[in-house]
Design a protein around this motif. Structure first.
Motif, PDB file in Angstrom:
ATOM      1  N   VAL A 242       0.847  -1.195   0.000  1.00 47.30           N
ATOM      2  CA  VAL A 242       0.000   0.000   0.000  1.00 47.30           C
ATOM      3  C   VAL A 242       0.881   1.244   0.000  1.00 47.30           C
ATOM      4  O   VAL A 242       1.794   1.381   0.829  1.00 47.30           O
ATOM      5  CB  VAL A 242      -0.934   0.011   1.232  1.00 47.30           C
ATOM      6  N   VAL A 243       0.625   2.126  -0.938  1.00 49.56           N
ATOM      7  CA  VAL A 243       1.324   3.420  -1.026  1.00 49.56           C
ATOM      8  C   VAL A 243       0.349   4.521  -0.620  1.00 49.56           C
ATOM      9  O   VAL A 243      -0.798   4.534  -1.069  1.00 49.56           O
ATOM     10  CB  VAL A 243       1.830   3.688  -2.460  1.00 49.56           C
ATOM     11  N   MET A 244       0.811   5.417   0.251  1.00 50.51           N
ATOM     12  CA  MET A 244      -0.014   6.552   0.669  1.00 50.51           C
ATOM     13  C   MET A 244       0.336   7.798  -0.126  1.00 50.51           C
ATOM     14  O   MET A 244       1.493   7.989  -0.515  1.00 50.51           O
ATOM     15  CB  MET A 244       0.182   6.820   2.162  1.00 50.51           C
ATOM     16  N   ARG A 245      -0.653   8.629  -0.338  1.00 50.44           N
ATOM     17  CA  ARG A 245      -0.367   9.950  -0.892  1.00 50.44           C
ATOM     18  C   ARG A 245       0.654  10.652  -0.003  1.00 50.44           C
ATOM     19  O   ARG A 245       0.819  10.310   1.174  1.00 50.44           O
ATOM     20  CB  ARG A 245      -1.631  10.799  -0.958  1.00 50.44           C
ATOM     21  N   ASP A 250       3.428  11.824   5.162  1.00 50.82           N
ATOM     22  CA  ASP A 250       3.967  12.821   6.097  1.00 50.82           C
ATOM     23  C   ASP A 250       3.309  12.717   7.465  1.00 50.82           C
ATOM     24  O   ASP A 250       3.986  12.824   8.503  1.00 50.82           O
ATOM     25  CB  ASP A 250       3.763  14.232   5.538  1.00 50.82           C
ATOM     26  N   ALA A 251       1.982  12.495   7.482  1.00 52.47           N
ATOM     27  CA  ALA A 251       1.261  12.431   8.754  1.00 52.47           C
ATOM     28  C   ALA A 251       1.737  11.248   9.589  1.00 52.47           C
ATOM     29  O   ALA A 251       1.966  11.373  10.803  1.00 52.47           O
ATOM     30  CB  ALA A 251      -0.243  12.338   8.498  1.00 52.47           C
ATOM     31  N   ASN A 254       5.398  11.827  10.842  1.00 54.54           N
ATOM     32  CA  ASN A 254       5.469  12.734  11.993  1.00 54.54           C
ATOM     33  C   ASN A 254       4.935  12.080  13.266  1.00 54.54           C
ATOM     34  O   ASN A 254       5.404  12.391  14.368  1.00 54.54           O
ATOM     35  CB  ASN A 254       4.687  14.016  11.694  1.00 54.54           C
ATOM     36  N   LYS A 255       3.967  11.192  13.117  1.00 55.83           N
ATOM     37  CA  LYS A 255       3.426  10.486  14.282  1.00 55.83           C
ATOM     38  C   LYS A 255       4.465   9.534  14.873  1.00 55.83           C
ATOM     39  O   LYS A 255       4.591   9.394  16.095  1.00 55.83           O
ATOM     40  CB  LYS A 255       2.167   9.725  13.881  1.00 55.83           C
ATOM     41  N   TYR A 256       5.211   8.852  14.006  1.00 54.16           N
ATOM     42  CA  TYR A 256       6.233   7.900  14.451  1.00 54.16           C
ATOM     43  C   TYR A 256       7.497   8.580  14.962  1.00 54.16           C
ATOM     44  O   TYR A 256       8.244   8.008  15.763  1.00 54.16           O
ATOM     45  CB  TYR A 256       6.627   6.990  13.290  1.00 54.16           C
ATOM     46  N   ALA A 257       7.771   9.798  14.486  1.00 46.42           N
ATOM     47  CA  ALA A 257       9.073  10.432  14.695  1.00 46.42           C
ATOM     48  C   ALA A 257       9.553  10.441  16.147  1.00 46.42           C
ATOM     49  O   ALA A 257      10.719  10.106  16.409  1.00 46.42           O
ATOM     50  CB  ALA A 257       9.055  11.853  14.129  1.00 46.42           C
ATOM     51  N   PRO A 258       8.717  10.806  17.146  1.00 50.06           N
ATOM     52  CA  PRO A 258       9.237  10.852  18.523  1.00 50.06           C
ATOM     53  C   PRO A 258       9.710   9.494  19.053  1.00 50.06           C
ATOM     54  O   PRO A 258      10.507   9.461  19.994  1.00 50.06           O
ATOM     55  CB  PRO A 258       8.035  11.359  19.336  1.00 50.06           C
ATOM     56  N   ASP A 324      -5.287   7.272   0.211  1.00 49.08           N
ATOM     57  CA  ASP A 324      -5.053   8.620   0.729  1.00 49.08           C
ATOM     58  C   ASP A 324      -4.190   8.596   1.986  1.00 49.08           C
ATOM     59  O   ASP A 324      -3.147   9.222   2.051  1.00 49.08           O
ATOM     60  CB  ASP A 324      -6.382   9.355   0.978  1.00 49.08           C
ATOM     61  N   ARG A 325      -4.593   7.839   3.014  1.00 51.74           N
ATOM     62  CA  ARG A 325      -3.840   7.784   4.270  1.00 51.74           C
ATOM     63  C   ARG A 325      -4.389   6.691   5.167  1.00 51.74           C
ATOM     64  O   ARG A 325      -5.486   6.182   4.959  1.00 51.74           O
ATOM     65  CB  ARG A 325      -3.900   9.120   5.008  1.00 51.74           C
TER      66      ARG A 325
END
Length: 572
Positions: A242-245, A250-251, A254-258, A324-325
């Motif tokens: 699955v590929v997301m837009r 990005d969403a 950013n959620k995983y980043a921390p 989409d996401r």
């Protein structure tokens, strides 16, 4: 005379019947031999000729011969290797652009398979891999090979066999090939990890130069750490990706980043992106419209309800969706970690550490350090059951308490030769953690009956846990002292229980004596029960004894079923 004549007639009749029976018996064999002779003759007609020579003799294959000459692969069919060649007849080539050299090379090599496979060979009717590495799949329902039917078989040559098809076989892109043809951040990240190298196992020898050196039609392959873990380029496996837009990518990034911060700042974007892209891979051919939630190949549940599908592609090794996401819950991604007690990496001395079979234990085993304990304190500790409720005594009091005064506890059945007397004896463990605060729990069950009977003289079980966090120097000893603990030399996590009680215990921080790291005082508050982890990676832990006394034979036993690290996460 009459009898003699009668006897002669019987002999003639017998001979006639025998001759008739013999002819009848031999006729099928004779016919079968003729059939095999005809078959062998048809096969032997081409045995002295190689595949290219056989191709040139058949006008129905002239378009395939033309494709061979345009691509230079005519030399391939002159080689001594054995091949099975599927040749579409001339009428099948109308839709093929003979001027597109890249496409034509792929088509030709996707119709040539290693090994000679006659129509009588079972290996013909299974999964095969063409020289192009594209799969050739037989569909038993409609008896087709990648959508094409065989119309004539077993045109034998000295270096293989040819089967004629009614159409050109479907040559689909792999998931990875398709991804490289579309433009999304998610795909760009995966592609950024690639390095191109020559793949000699797939490169085709097409001749020799004037010096006699082999000339190859070179095939390149991608060395990619992501594809090693998630084999989207492997056409022998079936997957769904699955590929997301870009906004959805990005969403989630950013959620995983921390939770994927690395001690190396350059490594952090790699770790985050790798996890986002990896969580979009599923094993097998999946219809995402049929699922509200689906576990990916790493066991993470991915929400798929009400996603918007922009595109879908049927690849040679599975399926690709563009959506989409999706927003994966943090509790699905960053999960509690269980470290089994028996899975230690090393100890102060393996002679004294025993792995015990216990039916109640997680994984059916725990570990035990064999030692003596001599408690010389007046601390009063309530005894609780497995539900953390006080155990009532026979006199009707609220709880039974432990007031152990200079009582010596032993490991029954062992002698002094197999008892450890090492100060701060350690059992070492590792855990791969995220950059997130954790609460620490363990199950440490002292089930030795002599340690909790009589019930008002139970042994206290106290154990220390020293920790070195990812990116820091591993734990070490200087004499009896533990070094490199992330809290320093005078604070560590401690677990407290009593013998005979089986329960999950939360560890909390205690202050330690500066000289010998004996227990001094328990710290209070939520922060005292939280391990801060700023970076992802391997956590180094030592479970240690010696909590109240460093006297000889008084360092204390160790028990451990498992350690559990529970991440502290926001509600999402």
């Amino acid at each position: 005379m009459q009898e003699k004549h009668k006897h002669m007639n019987c002999k003639r009749i017998f001979r006639y019947l025998f001759f008739t029976f013999f002819v009848t018996l031999m006729l099928p064999l004779s016919c079968r031999e003729d059939e095999w002779a005809a078959h062998n003759k048809s096969s032997e007609d081409g045995v002295s000729k190689n595949l290219l020579e056989v191709v040139k003799e058949n006008q129905e294959w002239s378009k395939f011969r033309e494709a061979l000459e345009i691509t230079g692969y005519d030399k391939l069919l002159e080689q001594a290797n054995n091949f099975t060649v599927f040749i579409p007849d001339n009428s099948a080539w109308a839709s093929v652009d003979m001027g597109n050299l890249i496409e034509l090379k792929l088509i030709v090599l996707s119709h040539i398979v290693h090994e000679k496979r006659l129509s009588s060979d079972k290996s013909l009717y299974t999964f095969m891999q063409a020289i192009s590495t594209k799969p050739v799949k037989y569909n038993a329902d409609d008896e087709t090979f990648n959508g094409a039917s065989i119309v004539s078989v077993d045109h034998v040559a000295s270096n293989g066999v040819i089967h004629t098809l009614d159409k050109v076989m479907e040559v689909k892109k792999s998931i990875w090939e398709y991804l490289r043809s579309i433009n999304y951040k998610q795909v760009d990240f995966i592609n950024s990890l690639s390095d191109s190298v020559v793949d000699m196992s797939r490169s085709v020898e097409i001749g020799v130069d004037e010096n006699g050196v082999s000339v190859y039609d070179v095939t390149w392959k991608y060395v990619n750490n992501f594809l090693t873990e998630v084999p989207l380029d492997d056409e022998s496996k079936i997957m769904t990706y699955v590929v997301m837009r870009d906004g959805g990518y990005d969403a989630l990034y950013n959620k995983y980043a921390p939770y994927f911060q690395n001690v190396s700042e350059d490594q952090t974007p790699y770790d985050i992106g790798f996890n986002v892209c990896g969580d979009m891979a599923f094993e097998g051919l999946v219809d995402i419209t049929a699922h509200d939630t689906l576990a990916n190949m790493f066991g993470v549940k991915v929400p798929l309800k009400n996603v918007t599908i922009d595109a879908a592609y049927e690849a040679s090794n599975g399926r690709v969706y563009v959506i989409d996401r999706t927003s994966i819950r943090l509790r699905e991604k960053v999960k509690p970690i269980i470290i089994e007690g028996e899975n230690y990496s090393r100890t102060s001395d393996n002679l004294f550490v025993f792995t015990r079979y216990r039916r109640w234990a997680s994984g059916l085993y725990d570990v035990h350090l064999c030692s003596k304990v001599e408690q010389k304190d007046t601390i009063v500790t309530p005894i609780v059951d497995e539900f953390n409720n006080p155990i009532r005594n026979v006199t009707g009091g609220d709880s039974v308490t432990v007031a152990v005064l200079s009582k010596t506890f032993n490991t029954p059945g062992s002698d002094d030769a197999v008892r450890s007397n090492i100060n701060n004896f350690f059992i070492e463990y590792y855990a791969n953690v995220n950059s997130v605060p954790y609460e620490i729990y363990y199950v440490a069950y002292d089930d030795v009956e002599g340690h909790y009977t009589p019930v008002n003289q139970s042994m206290r079980l106290e154990q220390k846990l020293f920790i070195s966090r990812p990116g820091a120097t591993r734990l070490a000893k200087d004499g009896d002292k533990i070094l490199n603990n992330y809290l320093g030399d005078t604070i560590c996590f401690v677990g407290q229980d009593v013998a005979g009680v089986h329960k999950l215990t939360q560890l909390s921080m205690w202050t330690l004596d500066e000289k010998n790291q004996l227990l001094k005082k328990a710290l209070i508050g939520a922060s005292a029960k939280t391990m801060q982890v700023p970076y992802t990676g391997w956590l180094n832990m030592w479970l240690c004894n010696t909590t109240r006394s460093t006297a000889t034979r008084a360092q204390g036993m160790l028990y451990l079923d498992y350690i559990k690290l529970v991440p502290i996460l926001p509600n999402d």
